[in-house]
Design a protein around this motif. Structure first.
Motif, PDB file in Angstrom:
ATOM      1  N   LEU A   3      -7.638   1.479   5.303  1.00 21.44           N
ATOM      2  CA  LEU A   3      -8.763   1.814   4.441  1.00 21.44           C
ATOM      3  C   LEU A   3      -9.840   0.744   4.452  1.00 21.44           C
ATOM      4  N   LYS A   4      -9.479  -0.481   4.792  1.00 19.28           N
ATOM      5  CA  LYS A   4     -10.394  -1.623   4.786  1.00 19.28           C
ATOM      6  C   LYS A   4     -10.894  -1.971   3.387  1.00 19.28           C
ATOM      7  N   ILE A   5     -10.026  -1.814   2.416  1.00 21.88           N
ATOM      8  CA  ILE A   5     -10.302  -2.247   1.052  1.00 21.88           C
ATOM      9  C   ILE A   5      -9.488  -3.522   0.835  1.00 21.88           C
ATOM     10  N   PRO A   6     -10.133  -4.602   0.397  1.00 15.78           N
ATOM     11  CA  PRO A   6      -9.359  -5.834   0.159  1.00 15.78           C
ATOM     12  C   PRO A   6      -8.265  -5.602  -0.883  1.00 15.78           C
ATOM     13  N   LYS A   7      -7.120  -6.253  -0.697  1.00 14.14           N
ATOM     14  CA  LYS A   7      -6.046  -6.089  -1.675  1.00 14.14           C
ATOM     15  C   LYS A   7      -6.519  -6.599  -3.028  1.00 14.14           C
ATOM     16  N   ALA A  35       7.422  -7.505   0.949  1.00 13.56           N
ATOM     17  CA  ALA A  35       6.497  -8.260   1.800  1.00 13.56           C
ATOM     18  C   ALA A  35       5.152  -7.570   1.975  1.00 13.56           C
ATOM     19  N   ARG A  36       5.141  -6.247   2.178  1.00 14.64           N
ATOM     20  CA  ARG A  36       3.885  -5.541   2.416  1.00 14.64           C
ATOM     21  C   ARG A  36       3.550  -4.512   1.346  1.00 14.64           C
ATOM     22  N   THR A  37       4.319  -4.473   0.278  1.00 13.90           N
ATOM     23  CA  THR A  37       4.053  -3.517  -0.797  1.00 13.90           C
ATOM     24  C   THR A  37       3.947  -4.280  -2.107  1.00 13.90           C
ATOM     25  N   ILE A  38       2.768  -4.181  -2.723  1.00 12.59           N
ATOM     26  CA  ILE A  38       2.543  -4.805  -4.023  1.00 12.59           C
ATOM     27  C   ILE A  38       2.724  -3.728  -5.082  1.00 12.59           C
ATOM     28  N   ARG A  39       3.585  -4.011  -6.060  1.00 11.11           N
ATOM     29  CA  ARG A  39       3.825  -3.085  -7.161  1.00 11.11           C
ATOM     30  C   ARG A  39       3.581  -3.815  -8.476  1.00 11.11           C
ATOM     31  N   LYS A  40       2.719  -3.241  -9.293  1.00  9.87           N
ATOM     32  CA  LYS A  40       2.392  -3.811 -10.602  1.00  9.87           C
ATOM     33  C   LYS A  40       2.294  -2.680 -11.615  1.00  9.87           C
ATOM     34  N   GLU A  55       0.010  -0.631  -0.365  1.00 11.12           N
ATOM     35  CA  GLU A  55       0.615  -0.961   0.923  1.00 11.12           C
ATOM     36  C   GLU A  55      -0.407  -1.798   1.681  1.00 11.12           C
ATOM     37  N   ILE A  56      -0.011  -3.001   2.062  1.00 14.12           N
ATOM     38  CA  ILE A  56      -0.921  -3.967   2.671  1.00 14.12           C
ATOM     39  C   ILE A  56      -0.734  -4.002   4.185  1.00 14.12           C
TER      40      ILE A  56
END
Length: 134
Positions: A3-7, A35-40, A55-56
């Motif tokens: 998507l090219k959206i910054p994390k 490692a590649r999935t941020i969950r908050k 998903e990064i």
């Protein structure tokens, strides 16, 4: 396709939206980050919650896919903001909104041309909450 959206920077978000956010917790719906999935989980002052999954990409800087699911304090869906592609065999009435789409509480799927980053989604929530109080 990325998507090219910054994390998202959840520390900045918690600070910049302290008027509507009570806290941001690690993990979402019982799952922790990897490692590649941020969950908050964002807990708002009205006790509604947004479960955030990003998903990064392999380089660690951009979001490839995301799901931001917002529920009220009774665990009823308010709205889902998603950015992902559906498989090729998915019906056209679903894929026509890929990758950015919104799911409403009444199960409608809408094109999302405006609220595509978590920051802008939270600005929408802030404005929505202000208008409800007026």
């Amino acid at each position: 396709m990325a998507l090219k959206i910054p994390k998202s920077n959840f520390r900045f978000i918690e600070n910049d939206f302290s008027d509507i956010i009570m806290e941001i917790r690690d993990g979402a719906q019982g799952l922790s980050s990897s490692a590649r999935t941020i969950r908050k989980t964002i807990v708002f002052n009205d006790l509604s919650k947004m479960y955030c999954v990003e998903e990064i990409d392999r380089n660690g800087g951009f979001i490839e896919l995301y799901w931001y699911d917002w529920y009220d304090d009774q665990k009823e869906l308010i709205m889902k903001f998603h950015a992902h592609y559906h498989p090729d065999e998915t019906p056209a009435n679903i894929t026509m909104y890929d990758p950015f789409h919104i799911h409403t509480a009444n199960e409608r799927r809408l094109n999302n041309g405006k609220f595509q980053e978590l920051y802008t989604i939270l600005e929408f929530i802030r404005l929505r909450n202000i208008s409800i109080k007026l």
